[in-house]
Scaffold this motif. Structure first.
Motif: not given
Length: 80
Positions: A7, A41-42
C-alpha cells in the motif's frame, strides 16, 4: 511498511485520538492507549503494550479495533 503491505499510501497516524477494542463476549468497548497507529486506507494496525490490534478508522478520526493480531508487525501486516 509500504513495501511490506503493498500500500503506497500507508501512513503513521497520531496517537492523539480515541482508540477502542471490542470487549470479548460483550457489546462494549475497552479503551486502548496506543504508542503507534499505522493506517492502510480505512484499516489500521494499532500497537498497545507490544500487541498489534486490527481496526478501522472512523469518520471522526477514532479507531475501532476488533481483534489482536499478536506482537509481530510483519504477521499483522500480512493479515490486512
Amino acid at each position: 511498511m509500504r513495501a511490506l503491505s503493498g500500500d503506497p499510501s500507508a501512513v503513521a497516524l497520531s496517537c492523539d485520538r480515541l482508540v477502542v477494542v471490542e470487549a470479548a463476549g460483550h457489546d462494549d468497548y475497552e479503551p486502548l492507549r496506543p504508542d503507534a497507529i499505522l493506517a492502510f486506507h480505512e484499516l489500521c494496525l494499532v500497537r498497545d503494550d507490544g500487541e498489534w490490534f486490527m481496526g478501522q478508522l472512523d469518520d471522526n478520526g477514532s479507531v475501532i479495533c476488533w481483534a489482536s493480531y499478536g506482537s509481530d508487525l510483519t504477521e499483522a501486516i500480512h493479515s490486512l
